[in-house]
Design a protein around this motif. Structure first.
Motif, PDB file in Angstrom:
ATOM      1  N   UNK A  26       0.850  -1.183   0.000  1.00 41.19           N
ATOM      2  CA  UNK A  26       0.000   0.000   0.000  1.00 41.19           C
ATOM      3  C   UNK A  26       0.893   1.242   0.000  1.00 41.19           C
ATOM      4  N   UNK A  27       0.503   2.221  -0.828  1.00 40.58           N
ATOM      5  CA  UNK A  27       1.294   3.441  -0.954  1.00 40.58           C
ATOM      6  C   UNK A  27       0.729   4.558  -0.085  1.00 40.58           C
ATOM      7  N   UNK A  28       1.623   5.418   0.339  1.00 38.44           N
ATOM      8  CA  UNK A  28       1.254   6.641   1.029  1.00 38.44           C
ATOM      9  C   UNK A  28       2.095   7.759   0.436  1.00 38.44           C
ATOM     10  N   UNK A  29       1.406   8.722  -0.198  1.00 40.61           N
ATOM     11  CA  UNK A  29       2.097   9.810  -0.889  1.00 40.61           C
ATOM     12  C   UNK A  29       3.121   9.261  -1.896  1.00 40.61           C
ATOM     13  N   UNK A  30       2.656   8.263  -2.679  1.00 39.43           N
ATOM     14  CA  UNK A  30       3.443   7.660  -3.758  1.00 39.43           C
ATOM     15  C   UNK A  30       4.688   6.910  -3.281  1.00 39.43           C
ATOM     16  N   UNK A  31       4.733   6.589  -2.001  1.00 35.48           N
ATOM     17  CA  UNK A  31       5.833   5.782  -1.473  1.00 35.48           C
ATOM     18  C   UNK A  31       5.257   4.569  -0.765  1.00 35.48           C
ATOM     19  N   UNK A  32       5.898   3.417  -0.940  1.00 32.15           N
ATOM     20  CA  UNK A  32       5.430   2.214  -0.257  1.00 32.15           C
ATOM     21  C   UNK A  32       5.433   2.441   1.256  1.00 32.15           C
ATOM     22  N   UNK A  33       4.295   2.131   1.861  1.00 27.54           N
ATOM     23  CA  UNK A  33       4.175   2.367   3.296  1.00 27.54           C
ATOM     24  C   UNK A  33       3.971   1.059   4.060  1.00 27.54           C
ATOM     25  N   UNK A  34       3.091   0.223   3.553  1.00 26.60           N
ATOM     26  CA  UNK A  34       2.839  -1.072   4.192  1.00 26.60           C
ATOM     27  C   UNK A  34       3.026  -2.170   3.154  1.00 26.60           C
ATOM     28  N   UNK A  35       3.782  -3.222   3.537  1.00 25.21           N
ATOM     29  CA  UNK A  35       4.039  -4.346   2.634  1.00 25.21           C
ATOM     30  C   UNK A  35       3.738  -5.646   3.367  1.00 25.21           C
ATOM     31  N   UNK A  36       2.939  -6.487   2.717  1.00 24.03           N
ATOM     32  CA  UNK A  36       2.666  -7.836   3.228  1.00 24.03           C
ATOM     33  C   UNK A  36       3.195  -8.847   2.224  1.00 24.03           C
ATOM     34  N   UNK A  37       4.047  -9.752   2.722  1.00 21.52           N
ATOM     35  CA  UNK A  37       4.571 -10.831   1.889  1.00 21.52           C
ATOM     36  C   UNK A  37       4.022 -12.133   2.464  1.00 21.52           C
ATOM     37  N   UNK A  38       3.427 -12.943   1.591  1.00 20.08           N
ATOM     38  CA  UNK A  38       2.753 -14.151   2.087  1.00 20.08           C
ATOM     39  C   UNK A  38       3.298 -15.402   1.416  1.00 20.08           C
ATOM     40  N   UNK A  39       3.242 -16.505   2.195  1.00 17.45           N
ATOM     41  CA  UNK A  39       3.604 -17.852   1.769  1.00 17.45           C
ATOM     42  C   UNK A  39       5.118 -17.997   1.561  1.00 17.45           C
ATOM     43  N   UNK A  40       5.667 -18.914   2.383  1.00 16.04           N
ATOM     44  CA  UNK A  40       7.083 -19.297   2.240  1.00 16.04           C
ATOM     45  C   UNK A  40       8.007 -18.087   2.248  1.00 16.04           C
ATOM     46  N   UNK A  41       7.820 -17.229   3.226  1.00  8.27           N
ATOM     47  CA  UNK A  41       8.608 -16.004   3.248  1.00  8.27           C
ATOM     48  C   UNK A  41       9.983 -16.237   3.880  1.00  8.27           C
ATOM     49  N   UNK A  42      10.943 -15.492   3.375  1.00  8.08           N
ATOM     50  CA  UNK A  42      12.322 -15.523   3.895  1.00  8.08           C
ATOM     51  C   UNK A  42      12.815 -14.093   4.017  1.00  8.08           C
ATOM     52  N   UNK A  43      13.696 -13.886   5.000  1.00  6.58           N
ATOM     53  CA  UNK A  43      14.183 -12.530   5.271  1.00  6.58           C
ATOM     54  C   UNK A  43      15.671 -12.546   5.567  1.00  6.58           C
ATOM     55  N   UNK A  44      16.364 -11.561   5.044  1.00 10.06           N
ATOM     56  CA  UNK A  44      17.700 -11.187   5.518  1.00 10.06           C
ATOM     57  C   UNK A  44      17.612  -9.693   5.782  1.00 10.06           C
ATOM     58  N   UNK A  45      17.787  -9.310   7.058  1.00  5.53           N
ATOM     59  CA  UNK A  45      17.554  -7.917   7.432  1.00  5.53           C
ATOM     60  C   UNK A  45      18.660  -7.421   8.361  1.00  5.53           C
ATOM     61  N   UNK A  46      19.327  -6.334   7.981  1.00  6.77           N
ATOM     62  CA  UNK A  46      20.415  -5.745   8.763  1.00  6.77           C
ATOM     63  C   UNK A  46      19.787  -4.825   9.821  1.00  6.77           C
ATOM     64  N   UNK A  47      19.926  -5.239  11.094  1.00  7.04           N
ATOM     65  CA  UNK A  47      19.297  -4.511  12.188  1.00  7.04           C
ATOM     66  C   UNK A  47      20.290  -3.511  12.796  1.00  7.04           C
TER      67      UNK A  47
END
Length: 564
Positions: free
Chosen positions: A423-444
């Motif tokens: 979902x966009x807010x002011x033409x920028x992605x604001x909320x993202x849902x990824x479904x089924x078999x999700x994987x993440x690599x995230x630098x905290x």
């Protein structure tokens, strides 16, 4: 004197005039000169009365009533004539009619004819006719040797198709061509042509214009500075400074072909089509426009520019097809399709954008950039809010993959799954849902942007909230399995998920980048052609073979005899 006596006198006078002419020609001839072709005398065939008055008309015989004159293929009739035998010249008065062959007639109140030069002058309500046209003016000069007639006293020409009016003109009888070098207007029920330089062929209705010229109809105005228009077929070729203006559209190009019956235009080089009401522009170096069908095809550095939320969106593909009225407009781009807006861009094999539904489909290896985020998948849908004209949502179907560079280091934040919904807010992605078999690599990182660790896990679904195109929060749902690894404990080869492809060097950062190298080469070629054309002598168009041979019989080829 009665009519029988007049015939006798005419016969005597004819031989007398011929004798005088013979003496004149002999005096001008020497034994050393080559004999010249003898000029034939103007002959008075008959009249009701004649008179000789040297005091009133020196050197002339005055003929009155039903005067008939002939000379080398031309016949004249009038009420009264002065015949100057020695000069081989005649002046005709009242109801003058001159007939040449069986095709040309000229009527006037007064006329002069010179038998030596075969030059005719007619004035006073002059009307010249041939089977294809009628010319009405005050004065006409007619050279029978060159078969050219001209006038400088405002004239009107009528043929089965058109009515032409001009201040002056020249008629070439052999070519059936009128030439106008001053203001001229051509009118028929469908359009009006105005120009200061026109070659008009009466048999074909072909018009060649030069200099600023307009062709105006009920639906549009054509402007050109060099062109051709077939008034019978309603087709035109426009070669310089040309444009077609509708109430809501403007078509421009170096070379334009136009078919009024189909309302079809084909343009080449520096083509620009502008929707003047809805601020929509299409450019390229080749285009076909069907106005009645509200469709256009564009190629060769093709680009469609539309206004969206007070900002321009640029669509490019090797081939663009645009159909429908503005409120139902559909843009289809095939082969290396791309689009650019200042805060987002994308690439794919083909693109389909629907104004009414607000849906843009990216098909075939799509990649979408929103700020620093790169998204890929098998199929991608961008959905706009048609009321607010803002981006509303995003769907990535099958093999969804979102990648962004770590804010400080060389690593990449990655999220993958079967499908992605944003979902966009002011033409920028604001909320993202990824479904089924999700994987993440995230630098905290903490508030000081110090690396806490690398989060690598799998789960059933993920929700992310982004702030300014960076991940603010991330939430994992159901069957979460993974850990946060210190940077030293997670090998480099484990920091990229399967299917990882970073395409940052392909990101379209400005509108000029929307064109691939091969399209820029096409542009260079088109500009080179335009520059070469601009250096050509600025002269009127030459008449085509179709014009020159319009009503000439087609030669029949003889069949070769078969050898026995």
């Amino acid at each position: 004197m009665n009519k029988i006596d007049i015939r006798f006198v005419l016969l005597i006078l004819f031989f007398w005039q011929a004798s005088l002419w013979s003496q004149v020609t002999k005096k001008g001839t020497t034994s050393n000169t080559t004999p010249q072709k003898e000029t034939k005398q103007v002959v008075i065939e008959g009249a009701d009365f004649l008179d000789i008055s040297e005091s009133q008309v020196p050197g002339a015989i005055v003929f009155t009533g039903n005067v008939r004159i002939v000379h080398e293929g031309i016949r004249m009739t009038c009420n009264k004539a002065y015949h100057f035998g020695k000069a081989n010249f005649v002046k005709a008065f009242g109801n003058v009619q001159m007939i040449q062959g069986d095709t040309l007639t000229m009527n006037s109140r007064y006329a002069e004819y010179n038998g030596n030069t075969k030059f005719a002058f007619a004035t006073g309500d002059v009307v010249m006719r041939d089977p294809k046209m009628t010319l009405a003016t005050d004065t006409i000069n007619f050279d029978r040797n060159s078969q050219e007639a001209y006038y400088n006293t405002s004239g009107t020409i009528q043929d089965p198709e058109n009515t032409l009016t001009s201040k002056s003109g020249k008629y070439f009888l052999a070519q059936k061509k009128f030439q106008f070098l001053t203001a001229v207007t051509v009118v028929n029920p469908r359009q009006t042509i105005k120009t200061n330089h026109l070659d008009y062929y009466t048999n074909s209705g072909h018009s060649y214009v030069f200099g600023p010229s307009t062709i105006t109809s009920a639906t549009n105005v054509i402007y050109t500075e060099k062109g051709f228009y077939d008034t019978k077929k309603d087709e035109g070729k426009l070669l310089k400074g040309s444009k077609i203006t509708y109430k809501d559209r403007l078509i421009e190009g170096d070379d334009i072909f136009y078919d009024r019956k189909k309302d079809f235009a084909r343009a080449k080089n520096n083509v620009k089509i502008t929707d003047t009401i809805n601020e929509f522009i299409v450019k390229g170096h080749y285009a076909e426009v069907y106005k009645q069908k509200d469709s256009m095809f564009i190629t060769k550095k093709a680009v469609a520019i539309t206004l969206f939320e007070k900002d321009s969106v640029y669509f490019h593909a090797k081939k663009l097809l645009i159909t429908g009225k503005p409120e139902n407009r559909i843009i289809r781009g095939s082969n290396n399709a791309r689009f650019f807006k200042k805060d987002m861009s994308g690439k794919c094999d083909s693109i389909h954008s629907n104004t009414k539904s607000g849906l843009t489909q990216m098909i075939g290896r799509p990649v979408f950039w929103n700020g620093k985020n790169q998204m890929t998948g098998d199929v991608m849908h961008l959905i706009a809010d048609t009321k607010t004209e803002k981006m509303d949502s995003l769907k990535v179907l099958n093999n969804a993959f979102i990648i962004s560079k770590d804010t400080i280091g060389e690593g990449f934040n990655q999220v993958k799954g079967q499908n992605l919904f944003g979902k966009f807010k002011e033409n920028k992605l604001h909320i993202v849902d990824v479904v089924k078999n999700t994987e993440v690599v995230f630098y905290m990182r903490n508030d000081k942007q110090e690396l806490i660790g690398i989060n690598k896990n799998v789960s059933s679904s993920i929700n992310m909230v982004l702030d300014g195109n960076t991940i603010d929060t991330i939430t994992f749902f159901t069957n979460v399995d993974g850990d946060i690894y210190p940077e030293t404990e997670l090998p480099e080869n484990a920091r990229k998920l399967k299917g990882f492809i970073w395409r940052g060097d392909e990101q379209i950062l400005k509108k000029e980048d929307i064109f691939p190298p091969e399209e820029l080469e096409l542009d260079k070629k088109a500009q080179k052609e335009s520059q070469a054309k601009a250096l050509e002598p600025n002269v009127p168009m030459e008449a085509s073979k179709e014009t020159l041979n319009y009503d000439k019989p087609i030669p029949v080829k003889k069949k070769a005899k078969k050898k026995k």
